[in-house]
Design a protein around this motif. Sequence first.
Motif, PDB file in Angstrom:
ATOM      1  N   GLU A  59       0.818  -1.209   0.000  1.00  0.00           N
ATOM      2  CA  GLU A  59       0.000   0.000   0.000  1.00  0.00           C
ATOM      3  C   GLU A  59       0.858   1.267   0.000  1.00  0.00           C
ATOM      4  OE1 GLU A  59      -2.820  -0.152   3.174  1.00  0.00           O
ATOM      5  OE2 GLU A  59      -3.687  -2.065   2.515  1.00  0.00           O
ATOM      6  N   GLY A  60       0.272   2.332  -0.570  1.00  0.00           N
ATOM      7  CA  GLY A  60       0.963   3.614  -0.637  1.00  0.00           C
ATOM      8  C   GLY A  60       0.281   4.522  -1.644  1.00  0.00           C
ATOM      9  N   ALA A  61       0.882   5.669  -1.934  1.00  0.00           N
ATOM     10  CA  ALA A  61       0.286   6.640  -2.852  1.00  0.00           C
ATOM     11  C   ALA A  61       1.376   7.469  -3.512  1.00  0.00           C
ATOM     12  CB  ALA A  61      -0.692   7.549  -2.111  1.00  0.00           C
ATOM     13  N   THR A  62       1.084   7.953  -4.719  1.00  0.00           N
ATOM     14  CA  THR A  62       2.009   8.812  -5.452  1.00  0.00           C
ATOM     15  C   THR A  62       1.239   9.625  -6.479  1.00  0.00           C
ATOM     16  OG1 THR A  62       4.134   8.860  -6.604  1.00  0.00           O
ATOM     17  CG2 THR A  62       2.550   7.191  -7.313  1.00  0.00           C
ATOM     18  N   LEU A  63       1.925  10.604  -7.071  1.00  0.00           N
ATOM     19  CA  LEU A  63       1.361  11.409  -8.154  1.00  0.00           C
ATOM     20  C   LEU A  63       2.228  11.215  -9.392  1.00  0.00           C
ATOM     21  CD1 LEU A  63       0.728  14.811  -6.289  1.00  0.00           C
ATOM     22  CD2 LEU A  63      -0.752  12.794  -6.399  1.00  0.00           C
ATOM     23  N   ILE A  64       1.573  10.877 -10.529  1.00  0.00           N
ATOM     24  CA  ILE A  64       2.294  10.643 -11.773  1.00  0.00           C
ATOM     25  C   ILE A  64       1.589  11.396 -12.891  1.00  0.00           C
ATOM     26  CG2 ILE A  64       3.136   8.907 -13.406  1.00  0.00           C
ATOM     27  CD1 ILE A  64       3.073   6.857 -11.217  1.00  0.00           C
ATOM     28  N   ASN A  65       2.370  11.951 -13.810  1.00  0.00           N
ATOM     29  CA  ASN A  65       1.818  12.710 -14.924  1.00  0.00           C
ATOM     30  C   ASN A  65       0.727  11.933 -15.650  1.00  0.00           C
ATOM     31  OD1 ASN A  65       1.930  13.429 -18.030  1.00  0.00           O
ATOM     32  ND2 ASN A  65       2.554  15.253 -16.892  1.00  0.00           N
ATOM     33  N   VAL A  87       5.669  12.583  -7.795  1.00  0.00           N
ATOM     34  CA  VAL A  87       5.539  13.600  -6.753  1.00  0.00           C
ATOM     35  C   VAL A  87       4.875  12.970  -5.539  1.00  0.00           C
ATOM     36  CG1 VAL A  87       4.556  15.873  -6.200  1.00  0.00           C
ATOM     37  CG2 VAL A  87       5.312  15.367  -8.548  1.00  0.00           C
ATOM     38  N   LYS A  88       5.261  13.412  -4.370  1.00  0.00           N
ATOM     39  CA  LYS A  88       4.651  12.891  -3.154  1.00  0.00           C
ATOM     40  C   LYS A  88       3.151  13.171  -3.148  1.00  0.00           C
ATOM     41  CE  LYS A  88       8.726  13.190  -0.177  1.00  0.00           C
ATOM     42  NZ  LYS A  88       9.294  13.772   1.066  1.00  0.00           N
ATOM     43  N   ALA A  89       2.375  12.192  -2.720  1.00  0.00           N
ATOM     44  CA  ALA A  89       0.920  12.307  -2.743  1.00  0.00           C
ATOM     45  C   ALA A  89       0.415  13.452  -1.876  1.00  0.00           C
ATOM     46  CB  ALA A  89       0.281  10.990  -2.298  1.00  0.00           C
ATOM     47  N   GLU A  90       1.190  13.828  -0.865  1.00  0.00           N
ATOM     48  CA  GLU A  90       0.769  14.918   0.026  1.00  0.00           C
ATOM     49  C   GLU A  90       0.680  16.261  -0.691  1.00  0.00           C
ATOM     50  OE1 GLU A  90       2.315  11.549   2.179  1.00  0.00           O
ATOM     51  OE2 GLU A  90       3.266  12.820   0.655  1.00  0.00           O
TER      52      GLU A  90
END
Length: 373
Positions: free
Chosen positions: A72-78, A118-121
């Motif tokens: 589990e986790g989260a991220t930001l991708i183009n 990019v960090k999800a935060e």
Amino acid sequence: MRFTIKREEFLKGLLTASRAVGSKVAVAVLSNLKIELDENGLFITGSNYDLTIKTLVPYKENDVDIIRNYKEGATLINSKIITEIARKMESEEITLDVIDSTIAVISDSRSEYKLNCVKAEEYPDIDLEPNGTEIILSKKDFDALVSQTAFAASMKEQRPILTAMNLEASNGVLTATATDSARMARKEIKIEDGVNFVANVPAKMMVEVDHLLEGCETLSIAFSDKKALFTVGRSIIASRLIAGDYPNTKNIVPRITNYLLEVSASDLLKAIDRANILSLDRENVVDLTMSDEGIEISAKSSQVGSAVEKIDVFRYEGQSLKVSFNSEFVNAAVKALDAEDVTFAFVGEMKPFVIRNASDDSVIQIVTPVRTY
């Protein structure tokens, strides 16, 4: 975060969420999709502030694994890049592995991409909780609301309120209205008693929701002061509402008309289409001439010439009348009625006229004539 996922399901989720990511973003972080894996599955979120779409890809469907080997986790991708990668990969499964919160490695049996992430935060906090007045509609009813009205909303931002569909619920009826001031479309459907609200939802957002209804029988909509929240299958769509008072269109429909034309929708559309070839320098304006002797659709061009189309099968009541109108407006109105025969009711040469499906009183179209002299 790490997971291996069925490519088709991943792509479907990416395409759904990316519908909310515009080509021009006011805030750079919104060019990304938020990809978040928790105990419920993989959530993919896209937003441009005006529209937000959050969709779920579950771990399993019909006892078949969709996501495996996960952390589990989260991220930001183009948004554009990851969607294109998933579209063009050929393996049945894709693995995504985020390393040190800054690099996302996307791979299959043949390809490997390392993307900056990019960090999800960093993603803005968007309220996707349903609140306010809630209503449940069938796919059939919602599709009718949108397809029979949204096209009449304005595409111009000078008057933002005219880009909206006005939704008003009262007395067991939901009424959808759209107008750009030159035409109006209105559709009514029956709903449960006791539901009351008024909301101005951007027409293009209603169209987006309608596109996402494939495979769903119903959807729920929650209206609050500033947003409409649509729940469609595994997706949540949030749209801002347009502030302001919608124009009063309740008295636009004429109570008394002096001329009545009933004609085949197909015959009329074909005649307009052929005549419209010569209406280019008049901005798609054609003339409709009516009398007991016949019905003609005509157009002329100072540079090219003129055209006349006769309609043989019709029913007409009233004295002779000639009305000029924007052919695109009438075409869209007639097609939205989805009827074999349509009825035109006129007050006079320059008064807004009514187009109806004689067998369906729930929908009405109004078009304003064009002055040609």
